[in-house]
Write a protein that holds these residues in place. Structure first.
Motif, PDB file in Angstrom:
ATOM      1  N   LEU A   6       0.852  -1.195   0.000  1.00 37.98           N
ATOM      2  CA  LEU A   6       0.000   0.000   0.000  1.00 37.98           C
ATOM      3  C   LEU A   6       0.881   1.236   0.000  1.00 37.98           C
ATOM      4  O   LEU A   6       1.712   1.415   0.893  1.00 37.98           O
ATOM      5  N   PHE A   7       0.711   2.076  -1.007  1.00 36.07           N
ATOM      6  CA  PHE A   7       1.439   3.334  -1.128  1.00 36.07           C
ATOM      7  C   PHE A   7       0.475   4.459  -0.769  1.00 36.07           C
ATOM      8  O   PHE A   7      -0.578   4.603  -1.387  1.00 36.07           O
ATOM      9  N   GLY A  14      -0.308  11.838  -7.172  1.00 32.82           N
ATOM     10  CA  GLY A  14       1.017  11.922  -7.783  1.00 32.82           C
ATOM     11  C   GLY A  14       1.943  10.803  -7.347  1.00 32.82           C
ATOM     12  O   GLY A  14       2.026   9.754  -7.986  1.00 32.82           O
ATOM     13  N   ARG A  15       2.634  11.012  -6.234  1.00 30.63           N
ATOM     14  CA  ARG A  15       3.675  10.082  -5.793  1.00 30.63           C
ATOM     15  C   ARG A  15       3.185   8.659  -5.620  1.00 30.63           C
ATOM     16  O   ARG A  15       3.788   7.713  -6.130  1.00 30.63           O
ATOM     17  N   SER A  16       2.099   8.481  -4.888  1.00 33.83           N
ATOM     18  CA  SER A  16       1.612   7.126  -4.632  1.00 33.83           C
ATOM     19  C   SER A  16       1.056   6.478  -5.895  1.00 33.83           C
ATOM     20  O   SER A  16       1.136   5.264  -6.072  1.00 33.83           O
ATOM     21  N   GLN A  17       0.512   7.279  -6.804  1.00 36.67           N
ATOM     22  CA  GLN A  17       0.039   6.741  -8.076  1.00 36.67           C
ATOM     23  C   GLN A  17       1.222   6.240  -8.917  1.00 36.67           C
ATOM     24  O   GLN A  17       1.152   5.163  -9.529  1.00 36.67           O
ATOM     25  N   MET A  18       2.316   7.012  -8.935  1.00 35.06           N
ATOM     26  CA  MET A  18       3.503   6.582  -9.668  1.00 35.06           C
ATOM     27  C   MET A  18       4.075   5.311  -9.058  1.00 35.06           C
ATOM     28  O   MET A  18       4.415   4.365  -9.781  1.00 35.06           O
ATOM     29  N   ILE A  78       3.510  -1.120   3.992  1.00 38.97           N
ATOM     30  CA  ILE A  78       2.929   0.198   3.767  1.00 38.97           C
ATOM     31  C   ILE A  78       4.062   1.197   3.592  1.00 38.97           C
ATOM     32  O   ILE A  78       4.998   1.231   4.385  1.00 38.97           O
ATOM     33  N   VAL A  79       3.951   1.977   2.535  1.00 39.02           N
ATOM     34  CA  VAL A  79       4.934   3.019   2.253  1.00 39.02           C
ATOM     35  C   VAL A  79       4.191   4.344   2.230  1.00 39.02           C
ATOM     36  O   VAL A  79       3.239   4.521   1.465  1.00 39.02           O
ATOM     37  N   THR A  80       4.605   5.261   3.091  1.00 36.86           N
ATOM     38  CA  THR A  80       4.016   6.597   3.087  1.00 36.86           C
ATOM     39  C   THR A  80       4.954   7.546   2.347  1.00 36.86           C
ATOM     40  O   THR A  80       6.161   7.334   2.310  1.00 36.86           O
ATOM     41  N   PRO A  90      -2.977   9.174   9.145  1.00 38.60           N
ATOM     42  CA  PRO A  90      -3.386   8.246  10.190  1.00 38.60           C
ATOM     43  C   PRO A  90      -2.658   6.914  10.121  1.00 38.60           C
ATOM     44  O   PRO A  90      -2.876   6.052  10.954  1.00 38.60           O
ATOM     45  N   ALA A  91      -1.779   6.738   9.155  1.00 39.97           N
ATOM     46  CA  ALA A  91      -1.052   5.484   9.028  1.00 39.97           C
ATOM     47  C   ALA A  91       0.085   5.373  10.037  1.00 39.97           C
ATOM     48  O   ALA A  91       0.794   4.391  10.051  1.00 39.97           O
ATOM     49  N   VAL A  92       0.253   6.353  10.907  1.00 34.62           N
ATOM     50  CA  VAL A  92       1.374   6.331  11.830  1.00 34.62           C
ATOM     51  C   VAL A  92       1.239   5.257  12.914  1.00 34.62           C
ATOM     52  O   VAL A  92       2.203   4.954  13.590  1.00 34.62           O
ATOM     53  N   PHE A  93       0.074   4.657  13.064  1.00 33.52           N
ATOM     54  CA  PHE A  93      -0.092   3.649  14.103  1.00 33.52           C
ATOM     55  C   PHE A  93       0.265   2.246  13.622  1.00 33.52           C
ATOM     56  O   PHE A  93       0.153   1.285  14.360  1.00 33.52           O
ATOM     57  N   VAL A  94       0.684   2.098  12.384  1.00 30.47           N
ATOM     58  CA  VAL A  94       1.140   0.815  11.863  1.00 30.47           C
ATOM     59  C   VAL A  94       2.565   0.969  11.358  1.00 30.47           C
ATOM     60  O   VAL A  94       3.019   2.079  11.083  1.00 30.47           O
TER      61      VAL A  94
END
Length: 134
Positions: A6-7, A14-18, A78-80, A90-94
């Protein structure tokens, strides 16, 4: 279900779509990429579509999506990408890895190409790690 990476970025335009597109190309169906945003835009950045099309990848049909808990719970990794900049991820808890990448929004085409190339390099490295059992 095919395992996925999951990006996540703020606007998913932009970034996550690429990253998702590069990952899908390199994984060739063995895994898939999903992308989502914490505050998705209405559409993918047209300049991002252009620079991806320049290298033979068409993301023009993609739509930004809101990140869901289900996406997070079922992701292999997961890549933020810059979510923490505005303090709205909110992905900071994983467990995540963060790629501090510039947001292509409002950038010149040359800057977006540079960002695209950096995303591709990082996805290639991620794929090598995932294949090694990371």
């Amino acid at each position: 279900m095919t395992p996925y990476i999951l990006f996540i970025c703020v606007h998913n335009s932009g970034r996550s779509q690429m990253a998702r597109a590069f990952f899908d190309c390199i994984a060739e169906g063995r895994m898939v990429g999903l992308s989502a945003g914490t505050m998705p835009d209405d559409g993918v950045n047209p300049d991002v579509v252009q620079v991806m099309r320049e290298i033979g990848i068409d993301i023009s049909a993609e739509k930004p999506k809101l990140m869901t808990q289900d996406m997070v719970d079922n992701a292999r990794r997961i890549v933020t990408m810059g979510c923490g900049v505005d303090g709205i991820c909110p992905a900071v808890f994983v467990e995540t890895m963060d790629w501090s990448l510039d947001d292509p929004k409002g950038r010149s085409i040359d800057e977006i190409r540079r960002i695209r190339n950096e995303v591709q390099t990082r996805v290639d490295t991620l794929w090598e790690k995932v294949n090694d059992g990371y």
